[in-house]
Design an enzyme around this catalytic site. Structure first.
Site, PDB file in Angstrom:
ATOM      1  N   CYS A   1     -18.287  84.741 -17.043  1.00 28.22           N
ATOM      2  CA  CYS A   1     -17.365  85.420 -16.394  1.00 28.22           C
ATOM      3  C   CYS A   1     -16.632  86.430 -17.429  1.00 28.22           C
ATOM      4  CB  CYS A   1     -16.188  84.425 -15.846  1.00 28.22           C
ATOM      5  SG  CYS A   1     -14.641  85.192 -15.385  1.00 28.22           S
TER       6      CYS A   1
ATOM      7  N   CYS B   1     -12.898  86.539 -17.272  1.00 33.68           N
ATOM      8  CA  CYS B   1     -12.106  85.489 -17.926  1.00 33.68           C
ATOM      9  C   CYS B   1     -12.123  85.592 -19.346  1.00 33.68           C
ATOM     10  CB  CYS B   1     -12.865  83.987 -17.555  1.00 33.68           C
ATOM     11  SG  CYS B   1     -13.088  83.909 -15.821  1.00 33.68           S
ATOM     12  N   ASP B   2     -13.287  85.971 -20.052  1.00 34.52           N
ATOM     13  CA  ASP B   2     -13.588  85.803 -21.403  1.00 34.52           C
ATOM     14  C   ASP B   2     -13.759  87.199 -22.006  1.00 34.52           C
ATOM     15  OD1 ASP B   2     -13.207  82.997 -20.885  1.00 34.52           O
ATOM     16  OD2 ASP B   2     -15.368  82.933 -20.745  1.00 34.52           O
TER      17      ASP B   2
END
Ligand code: NDP
Length: 311
Positions: free
Chosen positions: A136, A139-140
């Site tokens: 993701c 997200c990261d």
């Protein structure tokens, strides 16, 4: 082993399931939630969460899930560890069986079993999960500022992830197994126009390396041909974008699914083709797949259940 009756059974425990439990418990519906294999869902395999509103300093996926879980329990949600192993949606009340041997009778059901990112199947992917491997970019991605990253896959998701990362990382490589991108033309063009994205066509990943953190990937170009060539790519981040699989195996043959296996919802609501069965979160959303959108749809499912039970 016992027989449990509930007005609302919630299956799955990501942001969608816990938020549905929070709202249904505050509406005095007395929901029963089964957390499944991975309590907290996909967020518990990410590191920090910095894009969930309300956390100006960021939080961890595990903490965020625990916060919503505790918030739901505070209002009386019955949250249980365990799996629903069988469900019969053919008549009301719906019946389900748990892995502990309990049987459940439910007047309504919210399915929030999520989706799982597909992995290549390399043993190293698990080893470096959260230490350089991610599924993701939203997200990261932030953790790879001015670093070198690779995205595996050639579909729209991979292009989106690569474009997102290209605004953060210094250099982005796309590892594409065919000699073309499967993504829509507009996405392909955007990727090709980005000076810091390099597409490695006809390339497969055969391994990852690094000490504590990921340091690179072992790649093969033109695998199985006379031109086969092995080389290593130094990268700090390896993002998988080869598709997601909705967790709908339990429901197959019982509920309307699209061709990719996602639950079909209707009329801008969380209603499925079965009255009394609602779907929330990634299990019904191939598109947005964010914690906040999943939580929002969990809220919608709870409100839909409330209306359904009042009819
Ligand atoms: P897709 O199935 O479209 O693409 C998956 C990609 O991963 C393909 O390039 C595929 O290669 C590759 N792949 C699959 N398995 C492997 C493997 N084992 N090793 C290496 N590569 C592999 O999935 P997406 O998640 O990209 O998209 C899913 C759906 O969602 C699509 O319909 C897409 O259009 C849609 N979507 C739309 C978006 C938008 O409109 N903005 C954004 C994101 C998704 P190959 O081509 O060789 O099979």
């Amino acid at each position: 082993m016992s027989e449990i009756k509930t007005k609302c059974l919630i299956i799955g425990s990501g942001p969608a399931g816990y938020t549905a439990a929070l709202y249904t418990s505050r509406a005095n519906i007395g929901p029963l939630l089964y957390e499944g294999h991975q309590p907290g869902g996909q967020l518990t395999i990410t590191t920090e969460v910095e894009n969930f509103p309300g956390y100006p300093e960021g939080t961890t996926g595990t903490q965020l899930m625990d916060d919503i879980r505790r918030q739901a329990i505070r209002f009386g949600a019955d949250v249980r560890q365990g799996l629903i192993t069988k469900i019969d949606l053919s008549k009301r009340p719906f019946t389900a069986l748990t892995d502990g041997g309990d049987t459940i009778e439910a007047d309504s059901v919210i399915i929030s079993t999520g989706a799982s990112a597909k992995f290549l199947g390399l043993p190293d992917e698990k080893k470096y999960m959260g230490l350089g491997v991610s599924a993701c970019a939203t997200c990261d991605g932030f953790f790879y500022r001015r670093k070198r990253v690779a995205v595996v896959g050639g579909g729209d998701t991979a292009c989106e992830e690569a474009l997102y990362l290209s605004n953060i990382a210094a250099e982005v490589f796309m590892i594409v197994r065919k000699d073309y991108l499967r993504a829509s033309k507009v996405m392909q063009q955007r990727v090709l126009d980005k000076p810091n994205i390099t597409v490695l066509f006809n390339t497969n990943t055969v391994g990852l390396y690094g000490d504590e953190f990921l340091q690179g990937a072992h790649l093969v170009e033109e695998k199985g041909t006379e031109r086969e060539q092995h080389f290593d790519l130094e990268i700090d981040g390896f993002f998988l974008a080869i598709g997601h699989k909705p967790n709908t195996d339990l429901l197959e043959g019982q509920i309307e699914l699209d061709e990719a296996g996602y639950i079909v919802t209707r009329d801008h609501s969380t209603a499925t083709n079965i009255p009394g069965v609602f779907a929330a979160g990634d299990v019904a959303d191939p598109h947005y797949r964010q914690a906040i959108t999943a939580a929002g749809s969990g809220c919608k499912a709870a409100l839909d259940v409330e209306r359904f039970l009042a009819l």
